[in-house]
Design a protein around this motif. Sequence first.
Motif, PDB file in Angstrom:
ATOM      1  N   VAL A  54     -23.394 -25.948  14.744  1.00  0.00           N
ATOM      2  CA  VAL A  54     -22.622 -26.347  13.570  1.00  0.00           C
ATOM      3  C   VAL A  54     -23.473 -25.993  12.365  1.00  0.00           C
ATOM      4  O   VAL A  54     -24.512 -26.591  12.123  1.00  0.00           O
ATOM      5  N   SER A  55     -23.030 -24.986  11.629  1.00  0.00           N
ATOM      6  CA  SER A  55     -23.851 -24.513  10.519  1.00  0.00           C
ATOM      7  C   SER A  55     -23.376 -25.013   9.169  1.00  0.00           C
ATOM      8  O   SER A  55     -23.985 -24.707   8.151  1.00  0.00           O
ATOM      9  N   GLY A  56     -22.314 -25.793   9.152  1.00  0.00           N
ATOM     10  CA  GLY A  56     -21.856 -26.325   7.873  1.00  0.00           C
ATOM     11  C   GLY A  56     -21.030 -27.571   8.054  1.00  0.00           C
ATOM     12  O   GLY A  56     -20.317 -27.725   9.044  1.00  0.00           O
ATOM     13  N   ALA A  57     -21.171 -28.482   7.106  1.00  0.00           N
ATOM     14  CA  ALA A  57     -20.352 -29.692   7.073  1.00  0.00           C
ATOM     15  C   ALA A  57     -19.905 -29.891   5.628  1.00  0.00           C
ATOM     16  O   ALA A  57     -20.720 -29.816   4.706  1.00  0.00           O
ATOM     17  N   PHE A  58     -18.623 -30.115   5.453  1.00  0.00           N
ATOM     18  CA  PHE A  58     -18.048 -30.238   4.118  1.00  0.00           C
ATOM     19  C   PHE A  58     -17.173 -31.477   4.046  1.00  0.00           C
ATOM     20  O   PHE A  58     -16.460 -31.785   4.995  1.00  0.00           O
ATOM     21  N   PRO A  59     -17.169 -32.156   2.895  1.00  0.00           N
ATOM     22  CA  PRO A  59     -16.182 -33.215   2.710  1.00  0.00           C
ATOM     23  C   PRO A  59     -14.805 -32.573   2.553  1.00  0.00           C
ATOM     24  O   PRO A  59     -14.689 -31.407   2.145  1.00  0.00           O
ATOM     25  N   LEU A  60     -13.778 -33.307   2.874  1.00  0.00           N
ATOM     26  CA  LEU A  60     -12.417 -32.779   2.846  1.00  0.00           C
ATOM     27  C   LEU A  60     -12.059 -32.186   1.477  1.00  0.00           C
ATOM     28  O   LEU A  60     -11.380 -31.175   1.394  1.00  0.00           O
ATOM     29  N   ARG A  61     -12.576 -32.774   0.407  1.00  0.00           N
ATOM     30  CA  ARG A  61     -12.253 -32.263  -0.934  1.00  0.00           C
ATOM     31  C   ARG A  61     -12.801 -30.858  -1.151  1.00  0.00           C
ATOM     32  O   ARG A  61     -12.375 -30.152  -2.061  1.00  0.00           O
ATOM     33  N   ARG A  62     -13.755 -30.402  -0.315  1.00  0.00           N
ATOM     34  CA  ARG A  62     -14.311 -29.047  -0.416  1.00  0.00           C
ATOM     35  C   ARG A  62     -13.783 -28.131   0.697  1.00  0.00           C
ATOM     36  O   ARG A  62     -14.425 -27.168   1.085  1.00  0.00           O
ATOM     37  N   PHE A  63     -12.583 -28.429   1.157  1.00  0.00           N
ATOM     38  CA  PHE A  63     -11.959 -27.640   2.222  1.00  0.00           C
ATOM     39  C   PHE A  63     -11.911 -26.153   1.866  1.00  0.00           C
ATOM     40  O   PHE A  63     -12.216 -25.307   2.685  1.00  0.00           O
ATOM     41  N   ARG A  64     -11.547 -25.844   0.634  1.00  0.00           N
ATOM     42  CA  ARG A  64     -11.458 -24.442   0.215  1.00  0.00           C
ATOM     43  C   ARG A  64     -12.817 -23.754   0.308  1.00  0.00           C
ATOM     44  O   ARG A  64     -12.908 -22.594   0.693  1.00  0.00           O
ATOM     45  N   ASP A  65     -13.881 -24.451  -0.059  1.00  0.00           N
ATOM     46  CA  ASP A  65     -15.233 -23.878   0.058  1.00  0.00           C
ATOM     47  C   ASP A  65     -15.571 -23.592   1.517  1.00  0.00           C
ATOM     48  O   ASP A  65     -16.167 -22.560   1.842  1.00  0.00           O
ATOM     49  N   ALA A  66     -15.191 -24.520   2.396  1.00  0.00           N
ATOM     50  CA  ALA A  66     -15.466 -24.343   3.822  1.00  0.00           C
ATOM     51  C   ALA A  66     -14.750 -23.110   4.356  1.00  0.00           C
ATOM     52  O   ALA A  66     -15.345 -22.289   5.065  1.00  0.00           O
ATOM     53  N   LEU A  71     -14.820 -17.430   6.070  1.00  0.00           N
ATOM     54  CA  LEU A  71     -14.254 -16.089   6.014  1.00  0.00           C
ATOM     55  C   LEU A  71     -15.246 -15.035   5.548  1.00  0.00           C
ATOM     56  O   LEU A  71     -15.192 -13.894   5.996  1.00  0.00           O
ATOM     57  N   ASP A  72     -16.167 -15.403   4.654  1.00  0.00           N
ATOM     58  CA  ASP A  72     -17.118 -14.386   4.165  1.00  0.00           C
ATOM     59  C   ASP A  72     -18.347 -14.240   5.047  1.00  0.00           C
ATOM     60  O   ASP A  72     -19.225 -13.434   4.779  1.00  0.00           O
ATOM     61  N   VAL A  81     -15.248 -30.244   8.799  1.00  0.00           N
ATOM     62  CA  VAL A  81     -14.669 -30.765   7.562  1.00  0.00           C
ATOM     63  C   VAL A  81     -14.325 -32.207   7.857  1.00  0.00           C
ATOM     64  O   VAL A  81     -13.588 -32.513   8.784  1.00  0.00           O
ATOM     65  N   HIS A  82     -14.900 -33.121   7.079  1.00  0.00           N
ATOM     66  CA  HIS A  82     -14.734 -34.547   7.372  1.00  0.00           C
ATOM     67  C   HIS A  82     -14.174 -35.288   6.167  1.00  0.00           C
ATOM     68  O   HIS A  82     -14.415 -34.894   5.024  1.00  0.00           O
TER      69      HIS A  82
END
Length: 88
Positions: A54-66, A71-72, A81-82
């Motif tokens: 697991v290389s990333g964890a994001f709060p739900l409000r940063r879904f677009r960043d995730a 994709l990149d 995404v939590h």
Amino acid sequence: MQPDLLPTNIIQIKGLTVLGSPMVITGMRGPAARRERLQVVFGWLAAGSVSPVVSGAFPLRRFRDAVAERLDGTLVGGCVVHPEHPAS
């Protein structure tokens, strides 16, 4: 060509890397096998034989960043995404 079979000759000739598995396809064709397969995978996890990356964890409000990082190619492995919990 059957979608759940990999053309191993082409993979070897071209030196390709294959990621993923046809579990979804075979699971849809034979749903009874899903429970047994999950038990095997969960057994591997419990024994410590496999460990997910697991290389990333994001709060739900940063879904677009995730999604953008996924994709990149910035993230390698899984991404979580939590939901955010209200301050207590």
